[in-house]
Enzyme design. Structure first.
Site, short mmCIF file in Angstrom:
data_model
loop_
_atom_site.label_atom_id
_atom_site.label_comp_id
_atom_site.label_asym_id
_atom_site.label_seq_id
_atom_site.Cartn_x
_atom_site.Cartn_y
_atom_site.Cartn_z
CD GLU A 185 -2.01 2.72 -3.37
OE1 GLU A 185 -3.17 3.44 -3.55
OE2 GLU A 185 -1.89 2.35 -2.26
CG ASP A 187 -1.73 1.13 1.15
OD1 ASP A 187 -2.80 1.43 0.49
OD2 ASP A 187 -1.59 2.22 2.18
#
Length: 601
Positions: A281, A244
């Protein structure tokens, strides 16, 4: 059993296990570490008390049966059933399916989600990508406010439940990817600062002090996060991790933390004899994220490509607010550039950021699979005021157009749960904070954020209301009804076509040729496949050359002698050049002889 904990600033550490205390000793071989032997077995509850303070859960806890603030519990992985032989599935050629355990089914558990795996196997996806499963306060939440990065959320089924899910997925031929959060921990239940310098004020992030990757004590913090990542892959048999918001990992050290992590994951994969991968990401549009370590890159194996999402979204919806502005200014150009070059912002001015952004990828050498392409994901739906999916605004025909570009385009495709049938259920932001002040702060902040964009506070779903989570659960009766049945058949056919062309998996970005007209009619050529898309409200004549129609959203004749394909409004077709197609599988939903899958709107 050996208990260990890193607490470099403590003068005394006591192990509290099953109501008994035992003083721990400094480890002479590792600075800042404490250790002791004590009787324990699977399920033993324990914690650590520092300098006479309260008993706290283990920073490396594998299970928190009573939530983030409760005692830890020993997990005996050797007692789990032996998994079947699993060779693994590499990232090239993959089709990912992102899902949230808490809303994929009404029950919201690993076991309930495992019961739906036959649907995913039949759909043809290769990997399930789970949103975070670390413990967080309450029962329901997205998972990005998790704490205890080595443990599994108990209401989902805990460690045993995750292991059962992974084993079941592998039996269905599906790999499993887990979303992990290294850039911050949640605001409630985070006890790491009591043990050591896990965070630093040297850098600041949207969540406060940064995770300590480069200040004093950072060696142990880096090892803590790397060890957690390897434990997920090793102990649960996972096939990959989604990292993330790596742009929020503040690290001035060399090598970068991501390079250390990717080297460790590659090493574990070599020892286990199966492929493992990392998907980042990143908001940076920086080729260094996926560039090989030997070339000075971080060595992650792929990254999400929000630019492609934004270009496709702006083209199909016409939205132009916020970060869609640059993409909506000339949607044909934006779609062409992202499909052929990956990044839209590759050093160009980003009006949303007020500065130039990104760097270009090397089209001739970068394999297109290193970018993930998607029309929807949890962020792009859930961060909208009402959590509305594309199905709330687009016709089934336009959804079919989006699917054709995602599933037969150059990038590694990813679907968000329910997208394959055009789910009408929203995906809204929900929390279950047990701290009343934090709950009210989240509620107020959400309403204030969208009030700035013209939304009335009463229209914004209350994140703490259980009904918000309930609305976000998939409705599994939808696939049996039109138009969901037709969309599901279309997605199955497109995924099958992608699987029939394995040579496309490693082709570079330069292997993609795209023509997008000002009316957004699109012809995409990649290897032997051609994707023709007409998102307009009028019939379109698209020059594709001599090709065979493999699949069409609405009935279509093959290109004539002039090489022109005539598409109905809001429709798409996939064609193949120069090679006969394999015999069609009779009996598939919506199949029409001579045209592959033909799914009327």
């Amino acid at each position: 059993m050996l208990f260990e904990v890193w607490a470099p600033e403590a003068g005394q550490v006591v192990l509290c296990a099953e109501g008994r205390t035992r003083a721990m000793e400094r480890d002479p071989g590792r600075a800042g570490w404490w250790r002791c032997e004590a009787p324990a077995a699977g399920g033993t509850r324990y914690g650590f008390a520092l300098d006479g303070g309260p008993v706290l859960p283990d920073p490396r806890s594998r299970r928190q049966p009573d939530g983030p603030d409760g005692l830890s519990a020993v997990v005996d992985f050797a007692a789990f059933p032996e998994p079947e032989e699993w060779p693994g599935l590499p990232l090239p050629g993959a089709v990912l399916y992102e899902l949230h355990i808490g809303t994929f089914t009404r029950e919201g558990t690993f076991d309930a989600a495992a019961g739906r795996l036959p649907h995913l196997a039949d759909l043809g996806v290769t990997h399930v990508e789970l949103m975070p499963v670390c413990p967080f306060p309450g029962t329901h939440g997205w998972g990005y406010e998790g704490v205890a990065p080595w443990a599994v959320h108990e209401p989902y089924g805990g460690p045993a439940g995750l292991r059962r899910f992974v084993d079941a997925a592998h039996r269905h031929g599906l790999g499993v990817v887990l979303d992990v959060v290294h850039n911050h921990l949640g605001p409630s239940g985070n006890h790491l600062p009591a043990f050591g310098p896990y965070f630093t004020d040297t850098h600041h992030t949207p969540w406060g002090a940064a995770v300590n990757l480069d200040a004093p004590g950072s060696d142990e913090v880096r090892a803590y996060l790397t060890g957690s990542a390897l434990a997920w892959l090793r102990d649960y048999g996972l096939d990959g991790l989604r990292l993330d918001a790596v742009h929020a990992l503040a690290d001035t050290r060399t090598p970068h933390f991501l390079a250390e992590l990717s080297a460790a994951v590659d090493g574990l994969g070599a020892r286990l004899g199966r492929p493992l991968f990392l998907i980042a990401e990143s908001d940076l549009n920086d080729p260094v994220t996926t560039a090989p370590r030997e070339a000075g890159g971080h060595g992650t194996h792929a990254q999400w490509n929000d630019d492609f999402h934004h270009a496709l979204h702006a083209a199909l919806t016409g939205e132009s607010q916020g970060y869609y502005g640059d993409f909506a200014a000339d949607p044909a150009y934006a779609l062409t550039k992202t499909l052929t070059g990956g990044f839209f912002h590759d050093g160009t001015l980003s009006s949303f950021r007020g500065r130039p952004h990104g760097r270009p990828l090397e089209r001739g050498t970068v394999p297109a699979y290193r970018l993930l392409g998607y029309a929807q994901n949890h962020d792009q739906i859930g961060n909208r005021a009402l959590g509305d999916r594309l199905s709330a605004r687009l016709s089934p025909g336009l959804l079919a157009c989006a699917a054709a570009l995602v599933l037969c385009g150059p990038f590694t495709p990813m679907l968000f749960m329910g997208e394959e049938w055009g789910a009408r259920t929203p995906w809204q932001f929900f929390t279950d904070h047990t701290d009343p002040q934090l709950a009210e702060a989240v509620r107020t902040g959400r309403r204030r954020e969208f009030a700035a964009h013209g939304w009335a506070a009463a229209d914004i779903p209350d994140p703490q209301d259980p009904a918000t989570r309930d609305r976000s659960c998939l409705d599994w009766t939808e696939p049996a009804r039109a138009p969901h049945t037709e969309l599901l058949a279309w997605h199955r056919r497109l995924i099958a076509l992608r699987r029939d062309e394995p040579a496309l998996a490693r082709a570079p970005l330069a292997a993609t040729d795209v023509s997008v007209a000002g009316d957004l009619t699109t012809v995409l050529r990649r290897g032997p496949l051609c994707v023709a898309v007409n998102p307009t409200g009028a019939p379109a004549a698209l020059p594709v050359g001599a090709a065979e129609v493999l699949a069409a959203w609405r009935p279509v004749d093959p290109p004539g002698a002039d090489g022109v394909l005539r598409l109905a409004p809001e429709s798409a077709a996939v064609l193949r050049y120069g090679r006969p197609r394999p015999p069609s599988r009779r009996g598939e939903a919506g199949e029409t002889p001579g045209t592959g899958v033909s799914v009327p709107r």
